[in-house]
Design an enzyme around this catalytic site. Structure first.
Site, PDB file in Angstrom:
ATOM      1  N   ASN A  89       2.548  -0.081  -7.825  1.00  0.00           N
ATOM      2  CA  ASN A  89       2.040   0.967  -6.956  1.00  0.00           C
ATOM      3  C   ASN A  89       1.357   2.034  -7.798  1.00  0.00           C
ATOM      4  O   ASN A  89       1.295   1.923  -9.028  1.00  0.00           O
ATOM      5  CB  ASN A  89       3.160   1.570  -6.106  1.00  0.00           C
ATOM      6  CG  ASN A  89       2.671   1.952  -4.719  1.00  0.00           C
ATOM      7  OD1 ASN A  89       1.789   2.791  -4.578  1.00  0.00           O
ATOM      8  ND2 ASN A  89       3.238   1.326  -3.692  1.00  0.00           N
ATOM      9  N   PRO A 132       0.826  -1.214   0.000  1.00  0.00           N
ATOM     10  CA  PRO A 132       0.000   0.000   0.000  1.00  0.00           C
ATOM     11  C   PRO A 132       0.853   1.254   0.000  1.00  0.00           C
ATOM     12  O   PRO A 132       1.866   1.335   0.706  1.00  0.00           O
ATOM     13  CB  PRO A 132      -0.793  -0.115   1.307  1.00  0.00           C
ATOM     14  CG  PRO A 132      -0.735  -1.556   1.674  1.00  0.00           C
ATOM     15  CD  PRO A 132       0.569  -2.068   1.163  1.00  0.00           C
ATOM     16  N   CYS A 133       0.459   2.220  -0.797  1.00  0.00           N
ATOM     17  CA  CYS A 133       1.248   3.451  -0.884  1.00  0.00           C
ATOM     18  C   CYS A 133       1.152   4.274   0.395  1.00  0.00           C
ATOM     19  O   CYS A 133       1.989   5.121   0.663  1.00  0.00           O
ATOM     20  CB  CYS A 133       0.802   4.291  -2.082  1.00  0.00           C
ATOM     21  SG  CYS A 133      -0.961   4.665  -2.075  1.00  0.00           S
ATOM     22  N   GLN A 134       0.115   4.003   1.230  1.00  0.00           N
ATOM     23  CA  GLN A 134      -0.019   4.770   2.460  1.00  0.00           C
ATOM     24  C   GLN A 134       1.144   4.516   3.407  1.00  0.00           C
ATOM     25  O   GLN A 134       1.321   5.231   4.386  1.00  0.00           O
ATOM     26  CB  GLN A 134      -1.320   4.398   3.190  1.00  0.00           C
ATOM     27  CG  GLN A 134      -2.577   4.624   2.387  1.00  0.00           C
ATOM     28  CD  GLN A 134      -3.005   3.348   1.685  1.00  0.00           C
ATOM     29  OE1 GLN A 134      -2.185   2.680   1.057  1.00  0.00           O
ATOM     30  NE2 GLN A 134      -4.284   3.005   1.757  1.00  0.00           N
ATOM     31  N   GLY A 135       1.932   3.487   3.123  1.00  0.00           N
ATOM     32  CA  GLY A 135       3.050   3.183   4.002  1.00  0.00           C
ATOM     33  C   GLY A 135       4.142   4.220   3.968  1.00  0.00           C
ATOM     34  O   GLY A 135       5.018   4.223   4.822  1.00  0.00           O
TER      35      GLY A 135
END
Length: 345
Positions: A120, A81-84
């Site tokens: 991503n 997840p890019c929120q990481g």
């Protein structure tokens, strides 16, 4: 020929690995922490193990080791997840908030596969003027891989959807160099929404009511005889009335003044155009509408637009199923990526 062995990290419901299966791979395990998505993964992935675990925890790799055993992995595929990503910038790439991406790099270092694919969102390519992307490339190269990245559009690979994804492809230095699959479609012959879903019933049904009319519909049906996940949403009248005012291919900007003003962001009240690919399928179910009917698409309609075949069954609640479909990499894109890697290694 012996099948290539792969594992899928941050697998979700398994769109990317479904494509790799279709390209002739054996997927040994899919790792995620979303139970409903893993239930879907396990149901559709030919005996692959669905592992509910935290990939940032070192002990998770012990669990993966037990599943892989003494078999040598050929490929790792991953969609962290890019929120990481930390908002503190690329100079602190080892920030704990980046642990999800660091876990993928750690997996490549540990298993040393012949190749890997990491996907991503396209925005990562320009985050901090490209410094995050370049740091990922540097770290993977230091592990002994030739690595390239490129933004690919799913519609170029037969998916009836304008969906762009940043793809990192790595090939171990002793094996070869990365290549990306050549497009199989051009904007002039993209698969459209109508070509993808017009054969599906306009009412809730678990059976087909007509024959497929396009090659894409035939491909998605395969030998499937039961229609799964095709449940129509019955909107409140005022919602259906607002949808009815949006012309095909338009959004909230086409609504009369004072109508639908509760939603005014870019994707609000978007009606698909029947003769074009869909917009990017999202994880919700309130902003995009069928090109003809005054309702949101069903799970199956959106799954078709993501190139999931009709025998791919989604598990969990309707909200969970929408999230799984929206988060997935289109299997057809995965198929072409897997096929190209297979050619190389």
């Amino acid at each position: 020929m012996k099948k290539l062995l792969a594992i899928d990290l941050f697998s979700g419901c398994g769109g990317l690995s479904k494509g790799f299966i279709d390209a002739g791979y054996d997927i040994l395990v899919g790792v995620d922490n979303d139970k409903a998505a893993l239930d879907t993964f396990e149901h559709n992935h030919n005996g692959a193990v669905a592992l509910n675990a935290d990939l940032s925890a070192p002990e998770t790799f012990d669990l993966i080791d037990k599943i892989v055993g003494n078999r040598k992995l050929d490929v790792i595929i991953a969609g962290p997840p890019c929120q990481g990503f930390s908002l503190t910038g690329p100079r602190d790439f080892d920030d704990t908030r980046n642990k999800l991406y660091l876990a993928v790099i750690a997996a490549v270092k540990k298993y040393k596969p012949k190749a890997f694919i990491i996907e991503n969102v396209p925005g990562m390519a320009t985050l901090y003027k490209g410094e995050v992307k370049n740091e990922i490339l540097r770290r993977l190269a230091r592990l002994g891989y030739n690595v390239e990245c490129r933004v690919l559009c799913a519609a170029d690979y037969g998916v009836p959807q304008i969906r762009k994804r940043l793809i990192f492809t790595g090939i171990r230095e002793d094996v070869g160099t990365p290549e990306f699959p050549a497009p199989v479609n051009t904007p002039e012959n993209y698969v459209t929404c109508r070509q993808a879903i017009s054969d599906l019933p306009f009412h809730t049904s678990d059976t087909y009511t007509c024959e497929p009319t396009t090659e894409y519909q035939k491909k998605m049906r395969g030998r499937c005889c039961t229609l799964h996940n095709h449940v129509i949403t019955n909107h409140k009248k005022f919602v259906a009335d607002v949808i009815s005012l949006v012309p095909e291919g338009c959004n909230y900007k086409s609504l009369p003044e004072g109508v639908g003003e509760s939603r005014k962001f870019n994707e609000a009240w978007t009606r698909y155009h029947g003769d074009k690919p869909s917009k990017t399928i999202d994880t919700g179910h309130r902003n995009h509408f069928h090109y003809e009917f005054n309702r949101v698409p069903t799970i199956r309609e959106n799954a078709r637009l993501q190139s999931f075949p009709d025998d791919f069954v989604f598990k969990g609640s309707k909200t969970q199923q929408n999230r799984q479909v929206g988060n997935a990499v289109p299997p057809l894109l995965g198929y072409h990526l897997g096929k190209k890697i297979k050619e190389i290694i």
